[in-house]
Scaffold this motif. Structure first.
Motif, PDB file in Angstrom:
ATOM      1  N   ASN A  64       1.004  -0.995  -0.254  1.00  0.00           N
ATOM      2  CA  ASN A  64      -0.363  -0.147   0.044  1.00  0.00           C
ATOM      3  C   ASN A  64       1.159   1.560  -0.013  1.00  0.00           C
ATOM      4  OD1 ASN A  64      -2.515   1.258   0.410  1.00  0.00           O
ATOM      5  ND2 ASN A  64      -2.095   1.484   2.100  1.00  0.00           N
ATOM      6  N   GLY A  94      -5.697   4.687   5.140  1.00  0.00           N
ATOM      7  CA  GLY A  94      -4.598   4.461   4.737  1.00  0.00           C
ATOM      8  C   GLY A  94      -4.799   4.515   3.461  1.00  0.00           C
ATOM      9  N   LEU A  95      -5.615   5.312   2.722  1.00  0.00           N
ATOM     10  CA  LEU A  95      -6.120   5.535   2.133  1.00  0.00           C
ATOM     11  C   LEU A  95      -5.984   6.905   1.207  1.00  0.00           C
ATOM     12  CD1 LEU A  95     -10.036   4.905   3.357  1.00  0.00           C
ATOM     13  CD2 LEU A  95      -8.669   3.065   2.054  1.00  0.00           C
ATOM     14  N   ALA A 151     -13.464   3.330  -1.514  1.00  0.00           N
ATOM     15  CA  ALA A 151     -11.434   2.875  -1.949  1.00  0.00           C
ATOM     16  C   ALA A 151     -11.205   1.822  -0.317  1.00  0.00           C
ATOM     17  CB  ALA A 151     -11.240   4.426  -1.295  1.00  0.00           C
ATOM     18  N   LEU A 152     -10.228   1.910  -1.072  1.00  0.00           N
ATOM     19  CA  LEU A 152      -9.627  -0.417   0.053  1.00  0.00           C
ATOM     20  C   LEU A 152      -7.653   0.376   0.216  1.00  0.00           C
ATOM     21  CD1 LEU A 152     -11.690  -2.375  -1.587  1.00  0.00           C
ATOM     22  CD2 LEU A 152     -11.602  -2.127   0.963  1.00  0.00           C
ATOM     23  N   PRO A 153      -7.671   0.243   1.474  1.00  0.00           N
ATOM     24  CA  PRO A 153      -5.877   0.132   1.238  1.00  0.00           C
ATOM     25  C   PRO A 153      -5.323  -1.064  -0.637  1.00  0.00           C
ATOM     26  CG  PRO A 153      -6.094  -0.029   3.093  1.00  0.00           C
ATOM     27  CD  PRO A 153      -7.811  -0.178   2.588  1.00  0.00           C
ATOM     28  N   VAL A 154      -4.589  -0.191  -1.172  1.00  0.00           N
ATOM     29  CA  VAL A 154      -4.485  -1.084  -2.481  1.00  0.00           C
ATOM     30  C   VAL A 154      -3.877  -2.272  -2.394  1.00  0.00           C
ATOM     31  CG1 VAL A 154      -2.512  -1.165  -4.347  1.00  0.00           C
ATOM     32  CG2 VAL A 154      -3.324   0.870  -3.537  1.00  0.00           C
ATOM     33  N   SER A 155      -2.656  -2.774  -0.957  1.00  0.00           N
ATOM     34  CA  SER A 155      -2.338  -4.170  -0.869  1.00  0.00           C
ATOM     35  C   SER A 155      -3.945  -5.036  -0.570  1.00  0.00           C
ATOM     36  CB  SER A 155      -1.454  -4.370   0.969  1.00  0.00           C
ATOM     37  OG  SER A 155      -2.876  -3.397   1.881  1.00  0.00           O
ATOM     38  N   GLY A 215     -10.498  -1.762   6.513  1.00  0.00           N
ATOM     39  CA  GLY A 215     -10.494  -0.698   6.454  1.00  0.00           C
ATOM     40  C   GLY A 215     -10.244   0.458   5.571  1.00  0.00           C
ATOM     41  N   GLY A 216     -11.795   0.269   5.118  1.00  0.00           N
ATOM     42  CA  GLY A 216     -11.682   1.287   3.725  1.00  0.00           C
ATOM     43  C   GLY A 216     -12.454   2.491   3.563  1.00  0.00           C
TER      44      GLY A 216
END
Lengths: 472, 472
Positions: free
Chosen positions: A108, A186-187, B353-357, B424-425
């Motif tokens: 991320n 963490g967005l 949206a979400l953490p990319v990970s 966590g989004g």
């Protein structure tokens, strides 16, 4: 507060943070003087909580007793923002024990940290994952990320990566009522209501206490290439910037300006540092290019841009560093300017920002105004030209004592700041307001803007206990 | 309000904006229905002021009469943020006559614009100076920059250039009291007090009316290269992103994800569009790279990254566009997904949206939860993977009528949004809250965060006249 109340308050602090982490009397001394040693305040106590929950409990206690709270990170600020006033009413709330890197999420490209982490440790934790946290400034070995956020610190990487504000995705903060706000998201996109994050960032601890943050990380470039270019004028520096930006795009990661006065000052006080050119020139630009491909690619790209500038008559001479040691030596010249200035004696400092397009005109006009007012005055001008940020510092004419000159500080500030505002600039680019520039803020901000700020302060800190006397 | 008062109010609007610019009765109709045609509100009048001073005077008039104000730009929002409710109490304040590009400063790489400028015109004005304004989204031919700012619009350039918030240096806004705040600063560093700019940005007109802005411009890249990569899974899409970011750094300017479901939908409804691969794959990534050097440089860099991904088994097949026409054709596939969905019938949309990970895990977990609840349900998932932003849209199982399926919207929203929050989004990545997601916001935000937002709203709009019923 009566003596009994005071004892009750201090006992309350001890119950929350542990007796060993509540300092009183002489033990407070290391927390009371500002970084440049210009002012020493007084505090009821210095409290060093161990986590965010303790911070929240302490702020609730302070709200109950109406005790002002002065949040403090590395105490490296330059505007008296993190030291208490002389009254002795406040506590200093030092975040330095909140110093854990809570987690790193490489996929991320984010890192979640305590506010008290030292900036250098944050950079190192990112590097350990092959990633870059690009915030970089002179105090990075001492300052904390919480302080960087509270002051929206700038530094040398802003041209490409932005200020601290742009490097933060999420925040954890304690409100002035002692509630813990968990905004540690963490967005990269999140449009769910008002932007609380950016309100706490840059508020210098006057709206609440930042206790943690989610930071943006970047892929680590493969090579950084540095060049020093000799120039005829600030206007040439602007032209070279435009040319380098067009040629290099986002690989141009640093662009610093230094006048010949700065280089002579450094050469005089640090004779061991290299002198890159056999001749002298009015101005110099320090360029940094970061390549994600290879050192060869970066060097070729930067050399092409500089050759075009030499051909166009924008640049007069140039050196491109061919080793890390040479690159460090070029940066060392830039970094030694403040040290050389300090060695030369006290001076009147300004941390200003201008539209990049108006830098040359500003310098010409303001230099002339100062010379009219104080013949022979020395302008030591350098800074982050790529961001329009100048450190426009004024030293006395030859033969005038530095202390005598400082008595004219208000007069000099008026000339410089009036000129900054006339050119559409800011009287504080990256240092903030603190207690030092509070009067200047009140002078230059519009009544509408001051009214909006006061409304926000009253809404979020109705008791006025958060870092009083700073900003407003 | 009595009839006489109402007449007095309307006369006041006419005195300020001119009678021709105050619409009542049936003339209001074109301003009252939302973009997707799901809701039609009612208004006392639609007023179209000609400049910021008129906006301020109108808001003062509304404050005096306690008339709610619904600011409106291009009316392209997707969350019912810019249309009035059914009461008929409010006026619509359309900014569309404020449509001047006030000035362009190429050397500062900034442009000062009225809020009512259409995004496409802003892009064109930048291009006329050889510069780039990188905000780009489907509605760019109709949406206004003021609306983009009020909703902090995202789009396809966020990976490299950030959201609208990051593209704005200064703002002009009318407060809820009808004062004009001039914050039109073209500065890259400015640490003088609270961040009012970012508070108005993304507030969806609930704190005041944005009337102008200073926008950041960028050097125009010399070439943009597009590629479509076939992938085995969302996890491979994450891995390819990491690989491409490391190899290409900031030249990677776009990274979109599309599932095979999306491509089949587009192929079914738009058979004239190209089918880039002979075989089918579970997922596809659309990459865009922008080079400031040359098309050859950009193509070579992107091809190297893709070859590495093919060798590592992360990618299964790939096409790199060799002409602008080919590049447009690849983008057309991506851009036709929403159109194909609309043609296929109503569906339940989520802008998350979400953490990319965590994208791959989120998709797997949420797909399974939905299948459990509604066997045969179709997930149409695509979006800006580089920013962690998915459009995770849900269509009915085969044989179920779309209108019947929509009756299960609350159940579907609960499954998806609960999952988003668990990972966590964010329940709104780039569309905002408006009236549509107000209930969801209240459900998912913490009491501390809601309390802070309400305190800000009460402080800046104590009469509650600014776009009531939106966000909070």
């Amino acid at each position: 507060m009566t003596e009994a109340q005071d004892l009750g308050f201090i006992d309350g602090c001890r119950a929350i943070a542990g007796a060993a982490h509540v300092l009183t009397g002489d033990d407070c001394a290391p927390f009371l003087t500002d970084w440049r040693g210009r002012f020493t305040g007084s505090a009821r106590a210095v409290v060093l909580p161990g986590d965010a929950a303790q911070v929240a409990a302490l702020v609730r206690l302070c709200a109950r007793y109406r005790v002002p709270v002065v949040p403090q990170g590395g105490r490296t600020g330059l505007v008296l923002g993190s030291v208490p006033d002389a009254s002795g009413d406040a506590i200093v709330l030092s975040l330095r024990r909140l110093n854990r890197v809570r987690s790193v999420d490489p996929r991320n490209r984010t890192m979640t940290v305590d506010a008290g982490c030292v900036l250098h440790d944050v950079q190192a934790a990112a590097a350990a994952h092959g990633l870059l946290f690009p915030l970089s400034l002179a105090a990075e070995g001492s300052c904390t990320i919480g302080g960087n956020l509270a002051t929206n610190a700038g530094g040398t990487g802003v041209l490409r990566y932005g200020n601290t504000r742009e490097l933060c995705l999420g925040l954890e903060a304690v409100t002035a009522q002692g509630a813990l706000w968990d905004g540690l998201r963490g967005l990269r996109k999140d449009n769910t209501g008002y932007d609380l994050r950016d309100l706490y960032i840059g508020a210098e601890g006057t709206l609440g206490v930042i206790t943690g943050a989610v930071l943006k990380l970047f892929p680590q470039p493969k090579a950084a290439i540095t060049a020093l270019v000799a120039l005829g004028s600030p206007a040439d520096a602007q032209a070279l910037l435009a040319l380098a930006e067009a040629a290099c795009g986002p690989t141009l990661t640093g662009y610093e300006l230094m006048s010949d006065v700065c280089l002579r000052l450094v050469a005089g006080h640090f004779p061991a540092l290299p002198r890159p050119f056999p001749a002298r020139y009015p101005q110099y630009a320090l360029l940094e290019l970061s390549s994600h491909e290879s050192e060869r690619h970066g060097t070729a790209l930067l050399e092409r841009a500089i050759e075009a500038a030499l051909e166009a008559g924008v640049a007069r001479d140039a050196v491109v560093a061919t080793s890390i040691a040479q690159s460090r030596a070029l940066w060392a010249i830039r970094e030694h300017i403040p040290l050389a200035q300090a060695a030369a004696g006290k001076n009147i400092k300004h941390d200003i920002a201008l539209p990049v397009s108006r830098i040359a005109d500003f310098i010409a006009a303001t230099d002339a105004l100062l010379e009219d007012a104080i013949p022979g005055v020395q302008v030591v001008c350098f800074g982050h030209l790529g961001d329009g940020n100048l450190h426009y510092n004024i030293a006395p004419p030859a033969g005038i004592a530095h202390d005598d000159f400082l008595l004219r500080q208000d007069e000099v500030n008026r000339i410089v700041h009036d000129s900054v505002v006339a050119f559409g600039g800011s009287i504080s680019a990256e240092h903030g307001i603190g207690a030092l520039k509070r009067g200047e803020l009140a002078r230059y901000k519009s009544p509408v803007e001051l009214g909006l700020m006061r409304a926000l302060k009253a809404a979020l800190d109705p008791l006025g206990i958060m870092n009083p006397g700073k900003i407003l």
